[in-house]
Design a protein around this motif. Sequence first.
Motif, PDB file in Angstrom:
ATOM      1  N   PHE A  80       0.762  -1.139  -0.064  1.00  0.00           N
ATOM      2  CA  PHE A  80      -0.059  -0.131  -0.050  1.00  0.00           C
ATOM      3  C   PHE A  80       0.977   1.141   0.023  1.00  0.00           C
ATOM      4  O   PHE A  80       0.598   2.133  -0.708  1.00  0.00           O
ATOM      5  CB  PHE A  80      -0.887  -0.185   1.199  1.00  0.00           C
ATOM      6  N   GLN A  81       1.930   1.402   0.622  1.00  0.00           N
ATOM      7  CA  GLN A  81       2.868   2.415   0.991  1.00  0.00           C
ATOM      8  C   GLN A  81       3.416   2.606  -0.323  1.00  0.00           C
ATOM      9  O   GLN A  81       3.572   3.777  -0.964  1.00  0.00           O
ATOM     10  CB  GLN A  81       3.930   2.305   2.000  1.00  0.00           C
ATOM     11  N   SER A  82       4.147   1.689  -1.128  1.00  0.00           N
ATOM     12  CA  SER A  82       4.707   1.579  -2.447  1.00  0.00           C
ATOM     13  C   SER A  82       3.650   2.129  -3.390  1.00  0.00           C
ATOM     14  O   SER A  82       4.022   2.844  -4.380  1.00  0.00           O
ATOM     15  CB  SER A  82       5.231   0.223  -2.794  1.00  0.00           C
ATOM     16  N   TRP A  83       2.254   1.783  -3.380  1.00  0.00           N
ATOM     17  CA  TRP A  83       1.520   2.059  -4.222  1.00  0.00           C
ATOM     18  C   TRP A  83       1.104   3.330  -4.285  1.00  0.00           C
ATOM     19  O   TRP A  83       1.061   4.344  -5.234  1.00  0.00           O
ATOM     20  CB  TRP A  83       0.078   1.197  -3.948  1.00  0.00           C
ATOM     21  N   LEU A  84       1.001   4.040  -2.992  1.00  0.00           N
ATOM     22  CA  LEU A  84       0.855   5.358  -2.831  1.00  0.00           C
ATOM     23  C   LEU A  84       1.905   6.277  -3.373  1.00  0.00           C
ATOM     24  O   LEU A  84       1.667   7.561  -3.753  1.00  0.00           O
ATOM     25  CB  LEU A  84       0.535   5.829  -1.273  1.00  0.00           C
ATOM     26  N   ALA A  85       3.089   5.835  -3.121  1.00  0.00           N
ATOM     27  CA  ALA A  85       4.281   6.398  -3.691  1.00  0.00           C
ATOM     28  C   ALA A  85       4.541   6.561  -5.143  1.00  0.00           C
ATOM     29  O   ALA A  85       5.077   7.489  -5.859  1.00  0.00           O
ATOM     30  CB  ALA A  85       5.440   5.780  -3.321  1.00  0.00           C
ATOM     31  N   SER A  86       3.900   5.630  -6.033  1.00  0.00           N
ATOM     32  CA  SER A  86       4.219   5.633  -7.395  1.00  0.00           C
ATOM     33  C   SER A  86       3.179   5.218  -8.469  1.00  0.00           C
ATOM     34  O   SER A  86       3.109   5.511  -9.613  1.00  0.00           O
ATOM     35  CB  SER A  86       5.430   4.693  -7.739  1.00  0.00           C
ATOM     36  N   GLY A  92      -6.523  10.900  -5.980  1.00  0.00           N
ATOM     37  CA  GLY A  92      -6.066  12.092  -5.213  1.00  0.00           C
ATOM     38  C   GLY A  92      -4.674  12.441  -5.497  1.00  0.00           C
ATOM     39  O   GLY A  92      -3.817  13.173  -5.070  1.00  0.00           O
ATOM     40  N   SER A  93      -4.125  11.770  -6.466  1.00  0.00           N
ATOM     41  CA  SER A  93      -2.488  11.817  -7.013  1.00  0.00           C
ATOM     42  C   SER A  93      -2.626  12.638  -8.229  1.00  0.00           C
ATOM     43  O   SER A  93      -1.671  12.841  -8.880  1.00  0.00           O
ATOM     44  CB  SER A  93      -2.009  10.544  -7.224  1.00  0.00           C
ATOM     45  N   GLN A  94      -3.883  12.993  -9.067  1.00  0.00           N
ATOM     46  CA  GLN A  94      -3.926  13.700 -10.155  1.00  0.00           C
ATOM     47  C   GLN A  94      -3.410  15.238 -10.250  1.00  0.00           C
ATOM     48  O   GLN A  94      -3.419  15.706 -11.416  1.00  0.00           O
ATOM     49  CB  GLN A  94      -5.086  13.352 -11.002  1.00  0.00           C
ATOM     50  N   TRP A  95      -3.599  15.843  -8.992  1.00  0.00           N
ATOM     51  CA  TRP A  95      -3.499  17.383  -9.226  1.00  0.00           C
ATOM     52  C   TRP A  95      -2.086  18.066  -9.186  1.00  0.00           C
ATOM     53  O   TRP A  95      -1.986  18.875  -9.377  1.00  0.00           O
ATOM     54  CB  TRP A  95      -4.296  17.873  -7.884  1.00  0.00           C
ATOM     55  N   ASP A  96      -1.222  17.076  -8.894  1.00  0.00           N
ATOM     56  CA  ASP A  96       0.360  17.648  -8.811  1.00  0.00           C
ATOM     57  C   ASP A  96       1.292  16.475  -9.062  1.00  0.00           C
ATOM     58  O   ASP A  96       0.887  15.256  -8.608  1.00  0.00           O
ATOM     59  CB  ASP A  96       0.396  18.294  -7.376  1.00  0.00           C
ATOM     60  N   ALA A  97       2.217  16.716  -9.696  1.00  0.00           N
ATOM     61  CA  ALA A  97       3.404  15.354  -9.718  1.00  0.00           C
ATOM     62  C   ALA A  97       4.094  15.315  -8.626  1.00  0.00           C
ATOM     63  O   ALA A  97       4.727  14.289  -8.346  1.00  0.00           O
ATOM     64  CB  ALA A  97       4.238  15.905 -10.949  1.00  0.00           C
ATOM     65  N   ARG A  98       4.209  16.082  -7.721  1.00  0.00           N
ATOM     66  CA  ARG A  98       4.868  16.001  -6.318  1.00  0.00           C
ATOM     67  C   ARG A  98       3.862  15.423  -5.341  1.00  0.00           C
ATOM     68  O   ARG A  98       2.909  16.041  -5.084  1.00  0.00           O
ATOM     69  CB  ARG A  98       5.553  17.303  -5.866  1.00  0.00           C
ATOM     70  N   ARG A  99       4.291  14.172  -5.083  1.00  0.00           N
ATOM     71  CA  ARG A  99       3.402  13.489  -3.740  1.00  0.00           C
ATOM     72  C   ARG A  99       3.772  13.881  -2.508  1.00  0.00           C
ATOM     73  O   ARG A  99       5.019  13.627  -2.167  1.00  0.00           O
ATOM     74  CB  ARG A  99       3.315  12.089  -4.461  1.00  0.00           C
ATOM     75  N   VAL A 100       2.850  13.943  -1.620  1.00  0.00           N
ATOM     76  CA  VAL A 100       3.301  14.100  -0.418  1.00  0.00           C
ATOM     77  C   VAL A 100       2.920  12.883   0.380  1.00  0.00           C
ATOM     78  O   VAL A 100       1.573  12.738   0.731  1.00  0.00           O
ATOM     79  CB  VAL A 100       2.603  15.395   0.269  1.00  0.00           C
ATOM     80  N   LEU A 101       3.931  12.073   0.704  1.00  0.00           N
ATOM     81  CA  LEU A 101       3.545  10.637   1.313  1.00  0.00           C
ATOM     82  C   LEU A 101       3.420  10.753   2.835  1.00  0.00           C
ATOM     83  O   LEU A 101       3.949  11.573   3.553  1.00  0.00           O
ATOM     84  CB  LEU A 101       4.550   9.800   0.710  1.00  0.00           C
ATOM     85  N   PRO A 102       2.980   9.754   3.329  1.00  0.00           N
ATOM     86  CA  PRO A 102       2.583   9.465   4.709  1.00  0.00           C
ATOM     87  C   PRO A 102       4.101   9.209   5.281  1.00  0.00           C
ATOM     88  O   PRO A 102       5.072   8.767   4.695  1.00  0.00           O
ATOM     89  CB  PRO A 102       1.827   8.258   4.709  1.00  0.00           C
ATOM     90  N   VAL A 103       4.039   9.299   6.661  1.00  0.00           N
ATOM     91  CA  VAL A 103       5.191   9.042   7.459  1.00  0.00           C
ATOM     92  C   VAL A 103       4.945   8.439   8.728  1.00  0.00           C
ATOM     93  O   VAL A 103       3.968   8.821   9.481  1.00  0.00           O
ATOM     94  CB  VAL A 103       6.133  10.419   7.908  1.00  0.00           C
ATOM     95  N   GLY A 104       5.791   7.083   8.903  1.00  0.00           N
ATOM     96  CA  GLY A 104       5.348   6.454  10.096  1.00  0.00           C
ATOM     97  C   GLY A 104       4.930   5.068  10.001  1.00  0.00           C
ATOM     98  O   GLY A 104       5.127   4.543   8.753  1.00  0.00           O
ATOM     99  N   ASN A 105       4.672   4.315  10.844  1.00  0.00           N
ATOM    100  CA  ASN A 105       4.349   2.937  10.754  1.00  0.00           C
ATOM    101  C   ASN A 105       2.833   2.457  11.253  1.00  0.00           C
ATOM    102  O   ASN A 105       2.183   3.490  11.899  1.00  0.00           O
ATOM    103  CB  ASN A 105       5.305   2.290  11.632  1.00  0.00           C
ATOM    104  N   ALA A 106       2.749   1.608  10.755  1.00  0.00           N
ATOM    105  CA  ALA A 106       1.384   0.767  11.136  1.00  0.00           C
ATOM    106  C   ALA A 106       1.057   0.643  12.557  1.00  0.00           C
ATOM    107  O   ALA A 106       2.122   0.212  13.253  1.00  0.00           O
ATOM    108  CB  ALA A 106       1.126  -0.433  10.405  1.00  0.00           C
ATOM    109  N   GLY A 107       0.009   0.849  13.286  1.00  0.00           N
ATOM    110  CA  GLY A 107      -0.245   0.435  14.765  1.00  0.00           C
ATOM    111  C   GLY A 107       0.457   1.557  15.453  1.00  0.00           C
ATOM    112  O   GLY A 107       0.606   1.240  16.736  1.00  0.00           O
ATOM    113  N   ALA A 108       0.648   3.058  15.000  1.00  0.00           N
ATOM    114  CA  ALA A 108       1.170   3.738  15.918  1.00  0.00           C
ATOM    115  C   ALA A 108       0.253   4.146  16.983  1.00  0.00           C
ATOM    116  O   ALA A 108      -1.004   4.126  16.359  1.00  0.00           O
ATOM    117  CB  ALA A 108       1.463   5.021  14.951  1.00  0.00           C
ATOM    118  N   PRO A 109       0.579   4.575  18.009  1.00  0.00           N
ATOM    119  CA  PRO A 109      -0.526   4.996  19.038  1.00  0.00           C
ATOM    120  C   PRO A 109      -1.267   6.108  18.500  1.00  0.00           C
ATOM    121  O   PRO A 109      -2.428   6.126  19.293  1.00  0.00           O
ATOM    122  CB  PRO A 109       0.444   5.712  20.215  1.00  0.00           C
ATOM    123  N   LEU A 110      -0.968   7.062  17.881  1.00  0.00           N
ATOM    124  CA  LEU A 110      -1.657   8.157  17.364  1.00  0.00           C
ATOM    125  C   LEU A 110      -1.467   8.278  15.763  1.00  0.00           C
ATOM    126  O   LEU A 110      -0.263   8.411  15.223  1.00  0.00           O
ATOM    127  CB  LEU A 110      -1.385   9.375  17.999  1.00  0.00           C
TER     128      LEU A 110
END
Length: 254
Positions: A80-86, A92-110
Amino acid sequence: MLAESYHDWWSLAGVDALVGEAPAGWLDVPAANDTAAKSRIAPIAAPEPAPLPAALQRQEAPIEAGAKGPVALPGAWDEFQSWLASNPDVPGSQWDARRVLPVGNAGAPLMLLTAWPEIDDQRDGALFTGPAGQLLDAMLGAVGATRGDCYLASLAITRPPGGRIDERDAAELDRLLWHHLRLAKPGRLLLIGGDIVRMAAKLQLADARGKLLDINQDGGKLETVAVAHPAILLARPAQKAAAWDSLKLFNRGR
C-alpha cells in the motif's frame, strides 16, 4: 429650379431614364467604357466568408472512454505504501506531480490525518512544515506525544486546485479513507482540518469541538478527536481554545 434640382439629384444617383428597355442594376460597379476590354476582364471572385469562431463551430461529439471500475487497493501495508508513492491510479494523485507521502508505521499510538497537503506542504514535499508544523508539535506535546510517535498522513497525496473536490473524487477518496485506516490500525486518531472531519465523521468542525467522535473501524470504535489545521490556528488564534477542548480528551485516564 426645383425640377432641375430633382433631375440633377437623380442623375448623380445614376438614373438616366424613367423607363428602360432592360433592367438596370443601379448599385452595380460601372464596367469599363471599352467593350473590348470588358471581355478581357476576369470576373471578380466573391471573397470567401471568414471562418466562424471556434466557439461557434460544430464540435464533434467526444468519444467517451469506457467507465473504469473502482481502483484496486493493495491489501498489504508495504504494498500500500509503495502504491501511494508511485501508482498513477492512486485517487488524489492527479493534481500535482509531487506526492506528499505518509510518514510513520502501522499500529502507531496516534494517527494524524488531514484531507490533503497545504500549499506549503506541497511545495516542501512533507506534511505540517514551517510554523504550522511547530505549532502542531506543541499541540502534540500537550497530550504527551511527539511527531516521531505518530503516523502522519493526508488522505489525498496531492492538493486539489483551490482545495476543493467534486463528487466523483470524493467517492474515490472515501473508499481510500476507510481502507487506509484499516491498514494503519492506529491506537487513536486525530483529524486535522474541517475537510477531513466532514469526510470521516460527517460533521462540521465546529460541531466536533470537545467531543469524542463516532468513528467505527472493523467493528470497533476508534477514539477520535478533531481540531482545526495548525495553519488556521495561526491565522485565527481565537480557535485555539476549541482545539484544546478536543485535544484534552486524549489526556483522560492518563
